[in-house]
Design a protein around this motif. Structure first.
Motif, PDB file in Angstrom:
ATOM      1  N   LEU A   1      -5.229   7.297   3.615  1.00 32.73           N
ATOM      2  CA  LEU A   1      -3.864   6.965   3.180  1.00 32.73           C
ATOM      3  C   LEU A   1      -2.860   7.922   3.794  1.00 32.73           C
ATOM      4  O   LEU A   1      -1.774   7.508   4.228  1.00 32.73           O
ATOM      5  CB  LEU A   1      -3.759   6.997   1.653  1.00 32.73           C
TER       6      LEU A   1
ATOM      7  N   ALA B   1      -3.882   3.636  -7.395  1.00 33.29           N
ATOM      8  CA  ALA B   1      -3.647   2.545  -6.440  1.00 33.29           C
ATOM      9  C   ALA B   1      -4.461   2.753  -5.168  1.00 33.29           C
ATOM     10  O   ALA B   1      -5.020   1.812  -4.610  1.00 33.29           O
ATOM     11  CB  ALA B   1      -2.156   2.457  -6.109  1.00 33.29           C
ATOM     12  N   ARG B   2      -4.549   4.008  -4.720  1.00 29.14           N
ATOM     13  CA  ARG B   2      -5.341   4.313  -3.525  1.00 29.14           C
ATOM     14  C   ARG B   2      -6.819   4.018  -3.751  1.00 29.14           C
ATOM     15  O   ARG B   2      -7.482   3.361  -2.933  1.00 29.14           O
ATOM     16  CB  ARG B   2      -5.143   5.796  -3.143  1.00 29.14           C
ATOM     17  N   GLN B   3      -7.339   4.492  -4.883  1.00 33.30           N
ATOM     18  CA  GLN B   3      -8.760   4.286  -5.177  1.00 33.30           C
ATOM     19  C   GLN B   3      -9.087   2.815  -5.388  1.00 33.30           C
ATOM     20  O   GLN B   3     -10.166   2.346  -5.025  1.00 33.30           O
ATOM     21  CB  GLN B   3      -9.149   5.115  -6.396  1.00 33.30           C
ATOM     22  N   ALA B   4      -8.144   2.067  -5.966  1.00 33.95           N
ATOM     23  CA  ALA B   4      -8.363   0.634  -6.183  1.00 33.95           C
ATOM     24  C   ALA B   4      -8.498  -0.106  -4.854  1.00 33.95           C
ATOM     25  O   ALA B   4      -9.132  -1.158  -4.782  1.00 33.95           O
ATOM     26  CB  ALA B   4      -7.218   0.044  -6.997  1.00 33.95           C
ATOM     27  N   ARG B   5      -7.908   0.469  -3.808  1.00 36.30           N
ATOM     28  CA  ARG B   5      -7.979  -0.163  -2.489  1.00 36.30           C
ATOM     29  C   ARG B   5      -9.084   0.440  -1.629  1.00 36.30           C
ATOM     30  O   ARG B   5      -9.203   0.137  -0.443  1.00 36.30           O
ATOM     31  CB  ARG B   5      -6.618  -0.043  -1.792  1.00 36.30           C
TER      32      ARG B   5
ATOM     33  N   ARG C   1       1.970   1.338   2.552  1.00 39.73           N
ATOM     34  CA  ARG C   1       0.563   1.334   2.967  1.00 39.73           C
ATOM     35  C   ARG C   1      -0.341   0.839   1.843  1.00 39.73           C
ATOM     36  O   ARG C   1      -1.396   0.260   2.105  1.00 39.73           O
ATOM     37  CB  ARG C   1       0.122   2.743   3.391  1.00 39.73           C
ATOM     38  N   LEU C   2       0.065   1.066   0.586  1.00 42.28           N
ATOM     39  CA  LEU C   2      -0.733   0.591  -0.554  1.00 42.28           C
ATOM     40  C   LEU C   2      -0.426  -0.863  -0.897  1.00 42.28           C
ATOM     41  O   LEU C   2      -1.127  -1.476  -1.701  1.00 42.28           O
ATOM     42  CB  LEU C   2      -0.476   1.473  -1.785  1.00 42.28           C
ATOM     43  N   GLY C   3       0.637  -1.415  -0.303  1.00 45.71           N
ATOM     44  CA  GLY C   3       0.998  -2.809  -0.568  1.00 45.71           C
ATOM     45  C   GLY C   3       1.574  -3.022  -1.956  1.00 45.71           C
ATOM     46  O   GLY C   3       1.378  -4.085  -2.558  1.00 45.71           O
TER      47      GLY C   3
ATOM     48  N   MET D   1      -9.429   3.473  -0.475  1.00 47.02           N
ATOM     49  CA  MET D   1      -8.953   4.362   0.583  1.00 47.02           C
ATOM     50  C   MET D   1      -9.204   5.817   0.198  1.00 47.02           C
ATOM     51  O   MET D   1      -9.068   6.200  -0.958  1.00 47.02           O
ATOM     52  CB  MET D   1      -7.453   4.158   0.826  1.00 47.02           C
TER      53      MET D   1
END
Length: 198
Positions: free
Chosen positions: A26, A15-19, A58-60, A21
């Motif tokens: 993060l 999820a972090r990499q998809a955004r 933070r990841l929504g 970040m």
């Protein structure tokens, strides 16, 4: 919280990499150290709500997306069709690169016209007897026998013995061999949907 730590960490990382970040970004946004987030992502740190709630915010995403991700319904729901007397039941999604069908051929005295198309086919006889013509081979397969053939070779199938034949057919539309040799009867895999003549 008894989530699988390794899977939980992988979901956070994805999820972090998809955004777009970084770990540091993060971690700062979720008010924790970069090393804590790194250990959490690698499954080396026990997860708790104090860590997961700010991360998910933070990841929504929802907390449930991290702990209990929703898997798509795996069932294939496609209608059986009648094609030239055959009953064809698709067993894979329409967009699958390899298509699988359950095909019932009606009793027939005549072999359908030989056809050719790109790809390979693997077939397995579930019940009855199948007449399979591939090139110069004119074969009769019984229940439990399989064949694999290149569909660029002229071929045709029909029920043999005066009774219907039900076959599991796998079509590789990429034209690559499927390496699933299970039986004897003619040799090589087919692509495309089952057609009344094939």
């Amino acid at each position: 919280m008894h989530a699988d730590l390794e899977l939980l960490g992988a979901r956070i990382r994805a999820a972090r990499q998809a955004r777009g970040m970084t770990l540091a970004e993060l971690a700062a946004a979720a008010d924790m150290s970069t090393s804590t987030l790194s250990r959490l992502e690698s499954g080396k740190r026990q997860a708790n709500l104090e860590l997961l709630i700010p991360i998910s915010r933070r990841l929504g995403i929802r907390l449930d997306d991290l702990v209990h991700p929703t898997a798509p319904d795996p069932r294939v729901r496609r209608d059986t069709e009648e094609r030239g007397g055959m009953r064809v039941t698709p067993l894979t999604p329409e967009d699958s690169p390899v298509q699988t069908y359950r095909v019932t051929y009606p009793p027939s005295q005549e072999l359908p016209q030989l056809r050719m198309h790109d790809g390979y086919e693997w077939c397995y006889v579930l019940s009855g007897k199948l007449r399979l013509r591939v090139g110069d081979h004119d074969l009769e397969l019984s229940r439990g026998e399989a064949a694999e053939f290149d569909t660029r070779t002229p071929h045709a199938m029909s029920a043999a013995g005066g009774k219907p034949a039900t076959v599991l057919s796998i079509f590789n539309q990429a034209g690559e061999r499927m390496h699933t040799r299970l039986g004897d009867a003619g040799a090589a895999p087919s692509a495309g949907e089952p057609a009344p003549e094939s």
